[in-house]
Motif scaffolding. Structure first.
Motif, PDB file in Angstrom:
ATOM      1  N   ASN A 176       0.849  -1.179   0.000  1.00 36.56           N
ATOM      2  CA  ASN A 176       0.000   0.000   0.000  1.00 36.56           C
ATOM      3  C   ASN A 176       0.891   1.238   0.000  1.00 36.56           C
ATOM      4  O   ASN A 176       1.639   1.470   0.949  1.00 36.56           O
ATOM      5  N   PRO A 177       0.851   2.069  -1.063  1.00 40.76           N
ATOM      6  CA  PRO A 177       1.756   3.229  -1.147  1.00 40.76           C
ATOM      7  C   PRO A 177       1.647   4.162   0.051  1.00 40.76           C
ATOM      8  O   PRO A 177       2.653   4.710   0.514  1.00 40.76           O
ATOM      9  N   GLN A 178       0.436   4.379   0.550  1.00 37.09           N
ATOM     10  CA  GLN A 178       0.258   5.275   1.687  1.00 37.09           C
ATOM     11  C   GLN A 178       0.936   4.718   2.932  1.00 37.09           C
ATOM     12  O   GLN A 178       1.598   5.451   3.677  1.00 37.09           O
ATOM     13  N   LEU A 179       0.783   3.424   3.149  1.00 39.53           N
ATOM     14  CA  LEU A 179       1.407   2.807   4.318  1.00 39.53           C
ATOM     15  C   LEU A 179       2.923   2.851   4.214  1.00 39.53           C
ATOM     16  O   LEU A 179       3.619   3.167   5.189  1.00 39.53           O
ATOM     17  N   VAL A 180       3.449   2.533   3.034  1.00 41.11           N
ATOM     18  CA  VAL A 180       4.899   2.554   2.846  1.00 41.11           C
ATOM     19  C   VAL A 180       5.444   3.964   3.062  1.00 41.11           C
ATOM     20  O   VAL A 180       6.490   4.146   3.697  1.00 41.11           O
ATOM     21  N   GLU A 181       4.718   4.962   2.580  1.00 38.81           N
ATOM     22  CA  GLU A 181       5.168   6.347   2.754  1.00 38.81           C
ATOM     23  C   GLU A 181       5.220   6.727   4.229  1.00 38.81           C
ATOM     24  O   GLU A 181       6.183   7.348   4.687  1.00 38.81           O
ATOM     25  N   ARG A 182       4.195   6.365   4.995  1.00 37.14           N
ATOM     26  CA  ARG A 182       4.184   6.683   6.427  1.00 37.14           C
ATOM     27  C   ARG A 182       5.294   5.937   7.163  1.00 37.14           C
ATOM     28  O   ARG A 182       5.968   6.506   8.037  1.00 37.14           O
ATOM     29  N   ALA A 183       5.486   4.677   6.806  1.00 34.48           N
ATOM     30  CA  ALA A 183       6.551   3.906   7.445  1.00 34.48           C
ATOM     31  C   ALA A 183       7.918   4.496   7.114  1.00 34.48           C
ATOM     32  O   ALA A 183       8.815   4.541   7.968  1.00 34.48           O
ATOM     33  N   GLN A 184       8.103   4.966   5.874  1.00 33.16           N
ATOM     34  CA  GLN A 184       9.361   5.600   5.485  1.00 33.16           C
ATOM     35  C   GLN A 184       9.600   6.879   6.276  1.00 33.16           C
ATOM     36  O   GLN A 184      10.733   7.174   6.662  1.00 33.16           O
ATOM     37  N   GLN A 185       8.553   7.637   6.525  1.00 27.62           N
ATOM     38  CA  GLN A 185       8.688   8.860   7.312  1.00 27.62           C
ATOM     39  C   GLN A 185       9.161   8.551   8.728  1.00 27.62           C
ATOM     40  O   GLN A 185      10.063   9.218   9.263  1.00 27.62           O
ATOM     41  N   LEU A 186       8.556   7.547   9.343  1.00 24.35           N
ATOM     42  CA  LEU A 186       8.963   7.166  10.698  1.00 24.35           C
ATOM     43  C   LEU A 186      10.381   6.610  10.715  1.00 24.35           C
ATOM     44  O   LEU A 186      11.181   6.920  11.614  1.00 24.35           O
ATOM     45  N   ARG A 187      10.700   5.807   9.711  1.00 21.88           N
ATOM     46  CA  ARG A 187      12.045   5.234   9.672  1.00 21.88           C
ATOM     47  C   ARG A 187      13.086   6.314   9.431  1.00 21.88           C
ATOM     48  O   ARG A 187      14.195   6.243   9.975  1.00 21.88           O
ATOM     49  N   HIS A 188      12.756   7.303   8.616  1.00 26.25           N
ATOM     50  CA  HIS A 188      13.674   8.420   8.387  1.00 26.25           C
ATOM     51  C   HIS A 188      14.002   9.120   9.700  1.00 26.25           C
ATOM     52  O   HIS A 188      15.158   9.500   9.948  1.00 26.25           O
TER      53      HIS A 188
END
Length: 278
Positions: A176-188
């Motif tokens: 899910n692009p939205q989920l991956v984007e949010r997870a990337q933000q947290l991981r960043h």
């Protein structure tokens, strides 16, 4: 206890196969794909991340709290060790690079491109570009598999280490692009501090002036990714030459690996000194 667990994790990693048996992500990944494809949660990525990441780490925190007063806290040690080992990266980095290294040493560029895509998922249009991408892959995987995990474990314990690994799994396997984007933000956010500490370690263990020039404008930047920063700092510290076909190219990978090992020793030394003083 944190430093003892870090030492035990190295011993377990080197002399047993516990890591391969423990790092089973199948059940978690099935839940990830199930929840992100659910009609009710498809547009609620934060809820999915809360269920898949926040809930497990809260359960872990509760377990540690319950075990802390039992048997003088001795039962907490194996839990810390198992969680830390689980939180380390997946696969054997050097083993995955083996076929590509062999093909590159033979100057077989076509085979190098093929095995790099097959074994480590690195794609390139040319041999020169391939070697640069493999160098970046080596630095990034070493960082996210080991350095980031032990940093957060030593600073905040197994809850932080597990959170980092689950975020990484969501980024790598989410559909899910939205989920991956949010997870990337947290991981960043998780990566911001440890990647800069590792880059500083590269400066002390390699070419200090070259790393300083690289980091001068990126030190406090929020926009640069951890992968880009660690690649720039690592190649500068190790003084990696332009890509070369044959043994010289393989030697650049060995140079980067030696830099990573020296940095790991520096980190463990720092952890030991901190433990003794505080």
């Amino acid at each position: 206890m944190s430093f003892l667990v870090l030492l035990l994790a190295i011993l377990v990693e080197k002399f047993s196969s516990v890591r391969q048996r423990l790092q089973c992500d199948g059940g978690w990944l099935r839940e990830l794909h199930k929840l992100e494809s659910s009609p009710k949660l498809a547009n609620k990525p934060w809820w999915v991340l809360a269920v898949l990441i926040l809930f497990p780490v809260l359960v872990l925190a509760l377990l540690l709290w319950v075990l802390e007063p039992v048997a003088y806290g001795l039962l907490v040690l194996p839990v810390h060790l198992l969680v830390l080992i689980y939180s380390l990266g997946r696969g054997d980095l050097l083993e995955g690079l083996g076929p590509m290294r062999d093909a590159w040493r033979r100057a077989d560029l076509q085979a190098s491109v093929h095995v790099a895509e097959r074994d480590i998922g690195v794609r390139a249009d040319s041999g020169e570009q391939l070697l640069e991408k493999v160098q970046s892959h080596l630095l990034w995987q070493a960082y996210q598999s080991f350095f980031a995990v032990i940093f957060w474990y030593f600073l905040l314990g197994p809850v932080a280490a597990l959170s980092y690994r689950l975020l990484a799994l969501a980024v790598e396997h989410g559909k899910n692009p939205q989920l991956v984007e949010r997870a990337q933000q947290l991981r960043h956010a998780f990566d911001w501090l440890p990647v800069r500490l590792l880059a500083a370690s590269f400066a002390f263990m390699g070419n200090f002036a070259a790393v300083t020039r690289v980091m001068l404008h990126e030190l406090l930047s929020w926009d640069i990714s951890a992968e880009q920063l660690i690649n720039k700092a690592g190649c500068a510290a190790a003084e990696i030459p332009p890509p070369q076909v044959g043994p010289q190219g393989v030697a650049s990978l060995d140079t980067l690996w030696a830099l990573l090992l020296r940095s790991a020793v520096l980190w463990y030394t720092g952890f030991a000194v901190w433990t003794l003083l505080f």
